[in-house]
Scaffold this motif. Structure first.
Motif, mmCIF file in Angstrom:
data_model
loop_
_atom_site.group_PDB
_atom_site.id
_atom_site.type_symbol
_atom_site.label_atom_id
_atom_site.label_comp_id
_atom_site.label_asym_id
_atom_site.label_seq_id
_atom_site.Cartn_x
_atom_site.Cartn_y
_atom_site.Cartn_z
ATOM 1 N N ARG A 31 23.742 19.943 -13.640
ATOM 2 C CA ARG A 31 23.948 18.544 -14.012
ATOM 3 C C ARG A 31 24.050 17.656 -12.784
ATOM 4 O O ARG A 31 23.570 16.516 -12.788
ATOM 5 C CB ARG A 31 25.221 18.417 -14.862
ATOM 6 C CG ARG A 31 25.065 18.983 -16.272
ATOM 7 C CD ARG A 31 26.396 18.984 -17.005
ATOM 8 N NE ARG A 31 26.918 17.638 -17.159
ATOM 9 C CZ ARG A 31 28.162 17.278 -16.869
ATOM 10 N NH1 ARG A 31 29.013 18.182 -16.377
ATOM 11 N NH2 ARG A 31 28.568 16.046 -17.064
ATOM 12 N N ALA A 32 24.672 18.152 -11.727
ATOM 13 C CA ALA A 32 24.762 17.368 -10.494
ATOM 14 C C ALA A 32 23.372 17.124 -9.918
ATOM 15 O O ALA A 32 23.048 16.016 -9.459
ATOM 16 C CB ALA A 32 25.644 18.082 -9.484
ATOM 17 N N ALA A 33 22.532 18.152 -9.931
ATOM 18 C CA ALA A 33 21.167 17.992 -9.424
ATOM 19 C C ALA A 33 20.366 17.048 -10.306
ATOM 20 O O ALA A 33 19.600 16.200 -9.807
ATOM 21 C CB ALA A 33 20.490 19.355 -9.339
ATOM 22 N N ASN A 34 20.530 17.173 -11.618
ATOM 23 C CA ASN A 34 19.791 16.280 -12.523
ATOM 24 C C ASN A 34 20.245 14.833 -12.381
ATOM 25 O O ASN A 34 19.434 13.911 -12.514
ATOM 26 C CB ASN A 34 19.946 16.746 -13.971
ATOM 27 C CG ASN A 34 18.868 17.723 -14.373
ATOM 28 O OD1 ASN A 34 17.853 17.865 -13.691
ATOM 29 N ND2 ASN A 34 19.069 18.403 -15.484
ATOM 30 N N ALA A 35 21.524 14.614 -12.121
ATOM 31 C CA ALA A 35 21.999 13.240 -11.913
ATOM 32 C C ALA A 35 21.291 12.611 -10.712
ATOM 33 O O ALA A 35 20.980 11.406 -10.718
ATOM 34 C CB ALA A 35 23.507 13.236 -11.699
ATOM 35 N N MET A 36 21.025 13.399 -9.702
ATOM 36 C CA MET A 36 20.298 12.904 -8.534
ATOM 37 C C MET A 36 18.848 12.582 -8.895
ATOM 38 O O MET A 36 18.291 11.580 -8.435
ATOM 39 C CB MET A 36 20.341 13.950 -7.417
ATOM 40 C CG MET A 36 21.733 14.167 -6.853
ATOM 41 S SD MET A 36 21.801 15.542 -5.660
ATOM 42 C CE MET A 36 20.755 14.885 -4.353
ATOM 43 N N GLY A 57 24.248 27.762 -4.942
ATOM 44 C CA GLY A 57 24.896 26.465 -4.737
ATOM 45 C C GLY A 57 23.919 25.345 -4.483
ATOM 46 O O GLY A 57 22.864 25.252 -5.113
ATOM 47 N N ALA A 58 24.264 24.468 -3.528
ATOM 48 C CA ALA A 58 23.439 23.294 -3.230
ATOM 49 C C ALA A 58 22.022 23.699 -2.852
ATOM 50 O O ALA A 58 21.050 23.066 -3.290
ATOM 51 C CB ALA A 58 24.088 22.491 -2.108
ATOM 52 N N ARG A 85 28.473 14.556 -5.874
ATOM 53 C CA ARG A 85 28.294 14.445 -7.324
ATOM 54 C C ARG A 85 28.901 15.654 -8.035
ATOM 55 O O ARG A 85 29.560 15.517 -9.072
ATOM 56 C CB ARG A 85 26.806 14.318 -7.678
ATOM 57 C CG ARG A 85 26.178 12.968 -7.307
ATOM 58 C CD ARG A 85 24.720 12.923 -7.725
ATOM 59 N NE ARG A 85 24.075 11.671 -7.388
ATOM 60 C CZ ARG A 85 24.054 10.577 -8.149
ATOM 61 N NH1 ARG A 85 24.671 10.613 -9.339
ATOM 62 N NH2 ARG A 85 23.434 9.484 -7.767
ATOM 63 N N TYR A 86 28.691 16.833 -7.470
ATOM 64 C CA TYR A 86 29.222 18.041 -8.092
ATOM 65 C C TYR A 86 30.744 18.011 -8.145
ATOM 66 O O TYR A 86 31.349 18.409 -9.147
ATOM 67 C CB TYR A 86 28.739 19.274 -7.324
ATOM 68 C CG TYR A 86 29.346 20.565 -7.803
ATOM 69 C CD1 TYR A 86 29.104 21.038 -9.090
ATOM 70 C CD2 TYR A 86 30.182 21.309 -6.973
ATOM 71 C CE1 TYR A 86 29.683 22.221 -9.535
ATOM 72 C CE2 TYR A 86 30.753 22.492 -7.410
ATOM 73 C CZ TYR A 86 30.504 22.938 -8.689
ATOM 74 O OH TYR A 86 31.084 24.111 -9.134
ATOM 75 N N GLU A 87 31.382 17.527 -7.095
ATOM 76 C CA GLU A 87 32.842 17.487 -7.057
ATOM 77 C C GLU A 87 33.405 16.666 -8.211
ATOM 78 O O GLU A 87 34.487 16.964 -8.724
ATOM 79 C CB GLU A 87 33.316 16.918 -5.732
ATOM 80 C CG GLU A 87 34.814 17.035 -5.508
ATOM 81 C CD GLU A 87 35.215 16.677 -4.097
ATOM 82 O OE1 GLU A 87 36.216 17.227 -3.598
ATOM 83 O OE2 GLU A 87 34.521 15.846 -3.476
#
Length: 225
Positions: A31-36, A57-58, A85-87
């Motif tokens: 989800r963090a990657a998709n938000a980007m 991970g990243a 974003r992930y945090e």
């Protein structure tokens, strides 16, 4: 004549990788990657695309989302944005895999110490482990020691904290680097085959001491269930 000792009778502690072994965090990482991607006008990718790379991970998430890698000109800035974003969402969907909590309780009931050795940075791993109330006796992270896995230093540090010799430890993880690190540290190793193994993984070639097909099978392996 006394009966021969069981093959795991020397163990005094079990150490675990975190993501893909104890906890299922792939959805929040994805989800963090998709938000980007969405912030850049790109369509989100299916979570199934991210899942096999959750243990990386990243690096794994950004490789899927933007086809980038460490050393590329854009990587460092993208990594920092990803981590920020992930945090903010890492608690949303991340949970222990079904059966893990009972397995950890079984180890404790048998008098075995257990801890976590992860390449996840302390910034994320320590609060996440606390929030999930996993109850690890120690948590060694990717930035706790000078080197991260597959270097054996984090595993040796965990054993030192537990007051247990490395040879009396079993390390369980879902990546080949976990097996490499465990062997280099002088520990027995087991593969968590329910984890983020990656599409090309051939765990039979990793030369681990055991393969665990599902949470709960560790207790059976050790003769505790």
């Amino acid at each position: 004549m006394s009966a021969p000792a069981p093959p795991w009778s020397h163990l005094r502690a079990v150490l675990f990788d975190l993501d893909g072994t104890l906890i299922d965090s792939a959805q929040d990482l994805g989800r963090a990657a998709n938000a980007m991607r969405v912030a850049r006008g790109l369509a989100p990718l299916p979570m199934a695309r991210y899942r096999p790379h959750g243990g990386s991970g990243a690096r794994g998430m950004l490789a899927q989302a933007f086809a980038t890698a460490p050393g590329r000109p854009d990587y460092d800035a993208l990594k920092q944005e990803f981590l920020d974003r992930y945090e903010g969402l890492m608690y949303d969907n991340t949970r222990a895999f079904a059966g893990i909590e009972a397995e950890l309780a079984g180890l404790a009931a048998a008098g075995l110490a257990w801890g976590i050795v992860t390449n996840k940075a302390e910034r994320f791993a320590l609060p996440l482990v606390a929030a999930l109330r996993l109850g690890a006796a120690t948590v060694v992270c990717g930035d706790t020691t000078a080197c991260a896995k597959p270097h054996p230093a984090p595993l040796r540090e965990a054993a030192r904290r537990l007051g247990v010799a490395p040879r009396a430890c079993l390390y369980v993880g879902d990546d080949e680097r976990d097996v490499i690190a465990g062997r280099a540290a002088g520990m027995a190793t087991a593969v968590a085959a329910w984890g983020y193994l990656g599409a090309e993984a051939d765990i039979g070639r990793w030369n681990a001491d055991a393969q665990l097909r599902a949470p709960g099978s560790l207790l059976k392996l050790l003769g505790l269930a």
